[in-house]
Motif scaffolding. Structure first.
Motif, PDB file in Angstrom:
ATOM      1  N   ALA A   1       4.803   7.125  -0.801  1.00  0.00           N
ATOM      2  CA  ALA A   1       3.339   7.070  -0.696  1.00  0.00           C
ATOM      3  C   ALA A   1       2.873   5.734  -0.138  1.00  0.00           C
ATOM      4  CB  ALA A   1       2.716   7.313  -2.068  1.00  0.00           C
ATOM      5  N   LEU A   2       3.500   4.649  -0.571  1.00  0.00           N
ATOM      6  CA  LEU A   2       3.136   3.325  -0.070  1.00  0.00           C
ATOM      7  C   LEU A   2       3.488   3.179   1.409  1.00  0.00           C
ATOM      8  CD1 LEU A   2       4.282   1.114  -3.091  1.00  0.00           C
ATOM      9  CD2 LEU A   2       1.955   1.805  -2.511  1.00  0.00           C
ATOM     10  N   GLU A   3       4.610   3.739   1.792  1.00  0.00           N
ATOM     11  CA  GLU A   3       5.017   3.700   3.196  1.00  0.00           C
ATOM     12  C   GLU A   3       4.068   4.538   4.060  1.00  0.00           C
ATOM     13  OE1 GLU A   3       8.831   4.988   6.014  1.00  0.00           O
ATOM     14  OE2 GLU A   3       8.997   5.032   3.810  1.00  0.00           O
ATOM     15  N   TYR A   4       3.707   5.717   3.582  1.00  0.00           N
ATOM     16  CA  TYR A   4       2.818   6.610   4.334  1.00  0.00           C
ATOM     17  C   TYR A   4       1.435   5.976   4.504  1.00  0.00           C
ATOM     18  CZ  TYR A   4       0.203  10.788   5.625  1.00  0.00           C
ATOM     19  OH  TYR A   4      -0.600  11.687   6.284  1.00  0.00           O
ATOM     20  N   ALA A   5       0.986   5.203   3.494  1.00  0.00           N
ATOM     21  CA  ALA A   5      -0.328   4.557   3.558  1.00  0.00           C
ATOM     22  C   ALA A   5      -0.311   3.286   4.395  1.00  0.00           C
ATOM     23  CB  ALA A   5      -0.815   4.244   2.145  1.00  0.00           C
ATOM     24  N   GLY A   6       0.867   2.871   4.842  1.00  0.00           N
ATOM     25  CA  GLY A   6       0.961   1.676   5.662  1.00  0.00           C
ATOM     26  C   GLY A   6       0.976   0.389   4.877  1.00  0.00           C
ATOM     27  N   ILE A   7       1.105   0.496   3.565  1.00  0.00           N
ATOM     28  CA  ILE A   7       1.151  -0.703   2.728  1.00  0.00           C
ATOM     29  C   ILE A   7       2.515  -1.373   2.815  1.00  0.00           C
ATOM     30  CG2 ILE A   7       0.988  -1.524   0.337  1.00  0.00           C
ATOM     31  CD1 ILE A   7      -1.026   0.682  -0.172  1.00  0.00           C
ATOM     32  N   MET A   8       3.554  -0.562   3.007  1.00  0.00           N
ATOM     33  CA  MET A   8       4.900  -1.086   3.173  1.00  0.00           C
ATOM     34  C   MET A   8       5.519  -0.511   4.436  1.00  0.00           C
ATOM     35  SD  MET A   8       6.466  -0.894  -0.697  1.00  0.00           S
ATOM     36  CE  MET A   8       7.844  -1.921  -0.187  1.00  0.00           C
ATOM     37  N   THR A   9       6.380  -1.297   5.067  1.00  0.00           N
ATOM     38  CA  THR A   9       7.090  -0.800   6.236  1.00  0.00           C
ATOM     39  C   THR A   9       8.210   0.134   5.784  1.00  0.00           C
ATOM     40  OG1 THR A   9       8.681  -2.631   6.240  1.00  0.00           O
ATOM     41  CG2 THR A   9       6.606  -2.951   7.446  1.00  0.00           C
ATOM     42  N   GLY A  10       8.693   0.955   6.685  1.00  0.00           N
ATOM     43  CA  GLY A  10       9.776   1.867   6.356  1.00  0.00           C
ATOM     44  C   GLY A  10      11.024   1.146   5.922  1.00  0.00           C
TER      45      GLY A  10
END
Length: 268
Positions: free
Chosen positions: A221-230
């Motif tokens: 969820a954090l990755e999808y929201a752009g808060i964390m990189t893949g």
């Protein structure tokens, strides 16, 4: 024995709050004078008017039940509140919060706690399906499926909510012993327990053990929201997977993290 009040409408002397309802019923059993039940039927409206009417907030449950039990000396023994379908609306009539159910219970002994080993008050609360406003835009979604908290307040309670009152509570060994905390938000499922007190500067001091489920879904969820990189999400997910262990109850991977609050910081 049952008493009814139609269309109750009350306002505080200072005008900071107002309550308006449909029907209120007070019930008690003749063979048990120490237990009372208040049932609020139909829509209720509790309005906070402080600090100004322009910033008022309205809480509107569809129904509410309050059960009170007192000791023989008149001291409250137990209080239980259940609210159903609660909407919280601001002065612009925007929906700030909505929850399907809020339950709260407090119990205490017939006499006040005098030592640190004695429980002054026990509290338990549960909030089901809490819906946040659209403006929140959390990567975990707007709905918190469950919030639960169970704890005992140990030692003589503070005489007041001042710094001196809290410091006296600390000196007598007062602490909050939380036997259960649960937060379910999206795929994130946190379950914790521990004890917390305060230090000389009124900062949290204690230790907590947190069991985290759904950490992989949370990273997604954090990755999808752009808060964390893949790349970062994958690295953290891999590290958590190494440390996590399957739960003996259901086989789900659980990451157990011991936390310590000291000196104004939270240490893992």
């Amino acid at each position: 024995i049952r008493f009814s009040i139609d269309k109750p409408n009350f306002r505080s002397p200072g005008g900071h709050w107002a309550w308006r309802g449909n029907i209120v019923q007070l019930g008690m059993q003749p063979w048990n004078w120490w237990r009372y039940r208040l049932e609020f039927s139909g829509p209720q409206q509790f309005k906070l008017l402080h600090p100004s009417p322009k910033k008022s907030v309205r809480m509107m449950p569809k129904s509410a039940v309050v059960v009170l039990r007192v000791h023989a000396n008149g001291r409250l023994a137990e209080g239980e509140v259940t609210l159903k379908s609660i909407s919280v609306i601001n002065a612009k009539k925007d929906l700030m919060l909505f929850t399907e159910e809020v339950w709260f219970k407090v119990t205490q002994s017939e006499n006040s706690a005098r030592t640190a080993e004695q429980t002054a008050v026990s509290v338990a609360t549960s909030i089901e399906n809490l819906l946040l406003p659209a403006a929140a835009r959390s990567p975990l979604g707007r709905r918190l499926a469950r919030i639960q908290f169970v704890a005992d307040l140990k030692g003589p309670l503070p005489k007041d909510m001042t710094r001196q009152g809290f410091d006296e509570w600390r000196q007598t060994g007062g602490l909050i012993d939380a036997s259960w905390f649960n937060l379910v938000w999206g795929g994130f499922d946190l379950r914790g327990r521990g004890s917390v007190s305060i230090d000389k500067t009124i900062r949290p001091l204690g230790s907590i053990t947190a069991d985290i489920r759904g950490y992989s879904e949370t990273m997604d969820a954090l990755e999808y929201a752009g808060i964390m990189t893949g790349t970062s999400a994958a690295a953290i997910r891999m590290g958590m997977a190494v440390l996590a262990k399957p739960s003996p109850a259901d086989g789900v991977d659980v990451l157990t993290v011991p936390l310590t609050a000291r000196g104004g910081y939270l240490h893992a």
